[in-house]
Design a protein around this motif. Structure first.
Motif, PDB file in Angstrom:
ATOM      1  N   VAL A  32       0.837  -1.200   0.000  1.00 25.97           N
ATOM      2  CA  VAL A  32       0.000   0.000   0.000  1.00 25.97           C
ATOM      3  C   VAL A  32       0.877   1.256   0.000  1.00 25.97           C
ATOM      4  CG1 VAL A  32      -1.669   1.337   1.364  1.00 25.97           C
ATOM      5  CG2 VAL A  32      -1.973  -1.133   1.073  1.00 25.97           C
ATOM      6  N   ILE A  33       1.911   1.262   0.827  1.00 22.45           N
ATOM      7  CA  ILE A  33       2.814   2.417   0.892  1.00 22.45           C
ATOM      8  C   ILE A  33       3.459   2.651  -0.469  1.00 22.45           C
ATOM      9  CG2 ILE A  33       4.968   3.278   1.894  1.00 22.45           C
ATOM     10  CD1 ILE A  33       4.112   1.684   4.493  1.00 22.45           C
ATOM     11  N   SER A  34       3.947   1.599  -1.095  1.00 20.17           N
ATOM     12  CA  SER A  34       4.569   1.728  -2.422  1.00 20.17           C
ATOM     13  C   SER A  34       3.593   2.292  -3.440  1.00 20.17           C
ATOM     14  CB  SER A  34       5.085   0.377  -2.914  1.00 20.17           C
ATOM     15  OG  SER A  34       6.217  -0.022  -2.190  1.00 20.17           O
ATOM     16  N   GLU A  35       2.380   1.782  -3.426  1.00 18.96           N
ATOM     17  CA  GLU A  35       1.368   2.268  -4.374  1.00 18.96           C
ATOM     18  C   GLU A  35       1.066   3.744  -4.142  1.00 18.96           C
ATOM     19  OE1 GLU A  35      -0.011   0.810  -7.068  1.00 18.96           O
ATOM     20  OE2 GLU A  35       1.365  -0.848  -6.710  1.00 18.96           O
ATOM     21  N   GLN A  36       0.973   4.143  -2.870  1.00 15.98           N
ATOM     22  CA  GLN A  36       0.681   5.548  -2.595  1.00 15.98           C
ATOM     23  C   GLN A  36       1.857   6.433  -3.009  1.00 15.98           C
ATOM     24  OE1 GLN A  36       0.339   7.309   1.430  1.00 15.98           O
ATOM     25  NE2 GLN A  36      -1.719   7.919   0.774  1.00 15.98           N
ATOM     26  N   TYR A  51      -5.687   5.545  -0.674  1.00 17.10           N
ATOM     27  CA  TYR A  51      -4.961   4.768   0.339  1.00 17.10           C
ATOM     28  C   TYR A  51      -5.009   5.412   1.724  1.00 17.10           C
ATOM     29  CZ  TYR A  51      -3.214   2.338  -3.734  1.00 17.10           C
ATOM     30  OH  TYR A  51      -3.128   1.631  -4.900  1.00 17.10           O
ATOM     31  N   ALA A  52      -5.685   6.545   1.843  1.00 20.90           N
ATOM     32  CA  ALA A  52      -5.791   7.234   3.128  1.00 20.90           C
ATOM     33  C   ALA A  52      -6.905   6.608   3.967  1.00 20.90           C
ATOM     34  CB  ALA A  52      -6.080   8.715   2.908  1.00 20.90           C
ATOM     35  N   SER A  53      -6.662   6.516   5.272  1.00 24.64           N
ATOM     36  CA  SER A  53      -7.645   5.941   6.198  1.00 24.64           C
ATOM     37  C   SER A  53      -8.848   6.876   6.349  1.00 24.64           C
ATOM     38  CB  SER A  53      -7.011   5.723   7.572  1.00 24.64           C
ATOM     39  OG  SER A  53      -6.832   6.972   8.224  1.00 24.64           O
ATOM     40  N   PRO A  54      -9.948   6.357   6.866  1.00 23.13           N
ATOM     41  CA  PRO A  54     -11.113   7.216   7.125  1.00 23.13           C
ATOM     42  C   PRO A  54     -10.789   8.405   8.032  1.00 23.13           C
ATOM     43  CG  PRO A  54     -11.752   4.917   7.246  1.00 23.13           C
ATOM     44  CD  PRO A  54     -10.255   4.946   7.122  1.00 23.13           C
ATOM     45  N   ASP A  55      -9.903   8.229   9.008  1.00 22.41           N
ATOM     46  CA  ASP A  55      -9.524   9.346   9.883  1.00 22.41           C
ATOM     47  C   ASP A  55      -8.837  10.458   9.090  1.00 22.41           C
ATOM     48  OD1 ASP A  55     -10.553   7.970  12.061  1.00 22.41           O
ATOM     49  OD2 ASP A  55      -8.596   7.284  12.772  1.00 22.41           O
ATOM     50  N   ILE A  56      -7.959  10.087   8.174  1.00 22.94           N
ATOM     51  CA  ILE A  56      -7.279  11.085   7.329  1.00 22.94           C
ATOM     52  C   ILE A  56      -8.289  11.739   6.393  1.00 22.94           C
ATOM     53  CG2 ILE A  56      -5.512  11.424   5.539  1.00 22.94           C
ATOM     54  CD1 ILE A  56      -4.360  10.821   8.352  1.00 22.94           C
ATOM     55  N   ARG A  57      -9.210  10.958   5.856  1.00 22.39           N
ATOM     56  CA  ARG A  57     -10.230  11.501   4.954  1.00 22.39           C
ATOM     57  C   ARG A  57     -11.156  12.486   5.671  1.00 22.39           C
ATOM     58  NH1 ARG A  57     -11.794   8.652   0.199  1.00 22.39           N
ATOM     59  NH2 ARG A  57     -10.144   7.275  -0.475  1.00 22.39           N
ATOM     60  N   ALA A  76       9.445  15.100   0.954  1.00 23.48           N
ATOM     61  CA  ALA A  76      10.332  13.956   0.705  1.00 23.48           C
ATOM     62  C   ALA A  76       9.549  12.757   0.167  1.00 23.48           C
ATOM     63  CB  ALA A  76      11.082  13.570   1.978  1.00 23.48           C
ATOM     64  N   VAL A  77       8.328  12.576   0.622  1.00 27.33           N
ATOM     65  CA  VAL A  77       7.480  11.490   0.116  1.00 27.33           C
ATOM     66  C   VAL A  77       6.932  11.870  -1.256  1.00 27.33           C
ATOM     67  CG1 VAL A  77       5.379  10.144   0.506  1.00 27.33           C
ATOM     68  CG2 VAL A  77       6.875  10.700   2.436  1.00 27.33           C
ATOM     69  N   TYR A  78       6.490  13.112  -1.386  1.00 25.34           N
ATOM     70  CA  TYR A  78       5.905  13.594  -2.632  1.00 25.34           C
ATOM     71  C   TYR A  78       6.915  13.549  -3.776  1.00 25.34           C
ATOM     72  CZ  TYR A  78       3.569  16.801  -5.852  1.00 25.34           C
ATOM     73  OH  TYR A  78       2.997  17.377  -6.956  1.00 25.34           O
ATOM     74  N   HIS A  79       8.164  13.884  -3.486  1.00 26.94           N
ATOM     75  CA  HIS A  79       9.229  13.857  -4.496  1.00 26.94           C
ATOM     76  C   HIS A  79      10.286  12.826  -4.123  1.00 26.94           C
ATOM     77  CE1 HIS A  79       7.814  18.070  -5.487  1.00 26.94           C
ATOM     78  NE2 HIS A  79       7.717  17.413  -6.624  1.00 26.94           N
ATOM     79  N   ALA A  80       9.849  11.661  -3.744  1.00 25.44           N
ATOM     80  CA  ALA A  80      10.787  10.610  -3.331  1.00 25.44           C
ATOM     81  C   ALA A  80      11.704  10.237  -4.492  1.00 25.44           C
ATOM     82  CB  ALA A  80      10.027   9.380  -2.851  1.00 25.44           C
ATOM     83  N   GLY A  81      12.993  10.140  -4.164  1.00 29.72           N
ATOM     84  CA  GLY A  81      13.941   9.609  -5.140  1.00 29.72           C
ATOM     85  C   GLY A  81      13.905   8.103  -5.005  1.00 29.72           C
ATOM     86  N   ASN A  82      14.711   7.599  -4.123  1.00 27.65           N
ATOM     87  CA  ASN A  82      14.706   6.174  -3.793  1.00 27.65           C
ATOM     88  C   ASN A  82      14.075   5.992  -2.425  1.00 27.65           C
ATOM     89  OD1 ASN A  82      16.193   5.352  -6.119  1.00 27.65           O
ATOM     90  ND2 ASN A  82      18.031   6.148  -5.158  1.00 27.65           N
ATOM     91  N   TYR A  83      13.542   4.807  -2.220  1.00 24.79           N
ATOM     92  CA  TYR A  83      13.054   4.479  -0.889  1.00 24.79           C
ATOM     93  C   TYR A  83      13.210   2.985  -0.661  1.00 24.79           C
ATOM     94  CZ  TYR A  83       8.696   2.887  -3.064  1.00 24.79           C
ATOM     95  OH  TYR A  83       7.766   2.226  -3.830  1.00 24.79           O
TER      96      TYR A  83
END
Length: 141
Positions: A32-36, A51-57, A76-83
């Protein structure tokens, strides 16, 4: 006797029900993290928001508000290079998964993100929060 034993083994193999293994909660959370992350890198707000939980929504009622928040607070997540995935911690047998993610963000700066993943009633995991630590090393959850 050997032939009879071989015949018995062959029969058991053919009629035995297949062994079914439950998927590893940490692997499900990582997927899920990779897909997001991939969706965010493509500016696919709708997919990333899915992929956001109901609490985040509840805090960000549409994908545009969500994407704006990510752009502002999680560059950093939005423009992730490698992870790469680090350690995982299961809580309550998998109802919650904390997943460490090492990220190289813009400018080659290293970050550690701790994702809180929640198991939903349908069996899927959703992102319920992310804690970012700049220039961190993997020290555990």
């Amino acid at each position: 006797m050997v032939a009879r034993f071989a015949s018995l083994v062959a029969t058991l193999v053919l009629v035995a029900p297949p062994v079914v293994y439950a998927e590893d909660p940490a692997l499900q959370a990582q997927s899920v993290i990779s897909e997001q992350i991939r969706a965010l890198m493509r500016d696919d707000a709708e997919k990333a928001y899915s992929y956001a939980s109901p609490d985040i929504r509840m805090m960000y009622p549409d994908e545009n508000a969500f994407l704006t928040m990510v752009q502002k607070n999680y560059e950093a997540v939005y423009h992730a290079g490698n992870y790469a995935f680090g350690r995982s911690k299961l809580v309550g047998g998998g109802e919650m998964v904390f997943q460490e993610v090492m990220i190289t963000g813009p400018g080659g700066k290293d970050w550690t993100a701790i994702y809180e993943m929640r198991l939903m009633d349908d069996g899927s995991y959703k992102v319920n929060g992310v804690r970012m630590m700049k220039n961190s090393t993997s020290t555990g959850i």
